[in-house]
Motif scaffolding. Structure first.
Motif, PDB file in Angstrom:
ATOM      1  N   ILE A   1      -6.450   3.303   4.729  1.00  0.00           N
ATOM      2  CA  ILE A   1      -5.633   2.310   4.039  1.00  0.00           C
ATOM      3  C   ILE A   1      -6.293   0.946   4.195  1.00  0.00           C
ATOM      4  O   ILE A   1      -7.188   0.770   5.022  1.00  0.00           O
TER       5      ILE A   1
ATOM      6  N   THR B   1      -5.721  -3.649   3.328  1.00  0.00           N
ATOM      7  CA  THR B   1      -4.943  -4.788   2.870  1.00  0.00           C
ATOM      8  C   THR B   1      -5.874  -5.995   2.809  1.00  0.00           C
ATOM      9  O   THR B   1      -6.857  -6.056   3.542  1.00  0.00           O
TER      10      THR B   1
ATOM     11  N   TRP C   1       0.041  -2.806   2.942  1.00  0.00           N
ATOM     12  CA  TRP C   1      -1.061  -1.867   3.109  1.00  0.00           C
ATOM     13  C   TRP C   1      -1.082  -0.901   1.929  1.00  0.00           C
ATOM     14  O   TRP C   1      -0.042  -0.423   1.482  1.00  0.00           O
TER      15      TRP C   1
ATOM     16  N   LYS D   1      -9.197  -2.918   7.084  1.00  0.00           N
ATOM     17  CA  LYS D   1      -9.167  -1.474   6.891  1.00  0.00           C
ATOM     18  C   LYS D   1      -8.574  -0.820   8.128  1.00  0.00           C
ATOM     19  O   LYS D   1      -8.736  -1.325   9.232  1.00  0.00           O
TER      20      LYS D   1
ATOM     21  N   VAL E   1      -0.270  -5.759  13.069  1.00  0.00           N
ATOM     22  CA  VAL E   1      -0.627  -4.420  12.604  1.00  0.00           C
ATOM     23  C   VAL E   1       0.376  -3.427  13.175  1.00  0.00           C
ATOM     24  O   VAL E   1       0.644  -3.438  14.374  1.00  0.00           O
TER      25      VAL E   1
ATOM     26  N   SER F   1       5.428  -4.290   4.080  1.00  0.00           N
ATOM     27  CA  SER F   1       4.049  -3.844   4.195  1.00  0.00           C
ATOM     28  C   SER F   1       3.279  -4.104   2.911  1.00  0.00           C
ATOM     29  O   SER F   1       3.798  -3.929   1.816  1.00  0.00           O
TER      30      SER F   1
END
Length: 99
Positions: A47, A49, A60, A39, A22, A58
């Motif tokens: 955001i 994923t 996200w 989240k 992350v 990314s």
């Protein structure tokens, strides 16, 4: 018959290994076991994923109608001046400045 209340969401904190995937400045990162979504909050925006990235690309997305991707360009917009830092790693926040 429709239930009067929605079932409680099952949330899970990320493991140490997951947290390393992350970016450093995402906050309140959780995994929702109910819908299989990670989240987080990035600079005040929600955001998500479905899979933690394993490289610099990314995946996200912003919540909303368009579900825009959190691209490197949008990341730079939220971090003015970052273009002057060399080899910035958005996962660890390590970088090189003037060698």
């Amino acid at each position: 018959m429709i239930p009067l209340t929605a079932p409680k969401t099952k949330l899970k904190r990320l493991t140490k290994e997951e947290l390393q995937l992350v970016p450093f400045d995402l906050t309140q990162v959780i995994y929702n076991k109910t819908n299989g979504v990670y989240k987080a909050i990035f600079q005040g925006d929600d955001i998500f994923t479905t899979e933690l990235p394993t490289d610099d690309n990314s995946v996200w997305l912003y919540y909303g109608d368009n579900q825009d991707e959190l691209t490197p360009e949008k990341y730079r917009e939220k971090h003015p001046g970052i273009q002057y830092i060399e080899e910035f790693d958005m996962y660890t926040s390590f970088a090189t400045y003037r060698n």
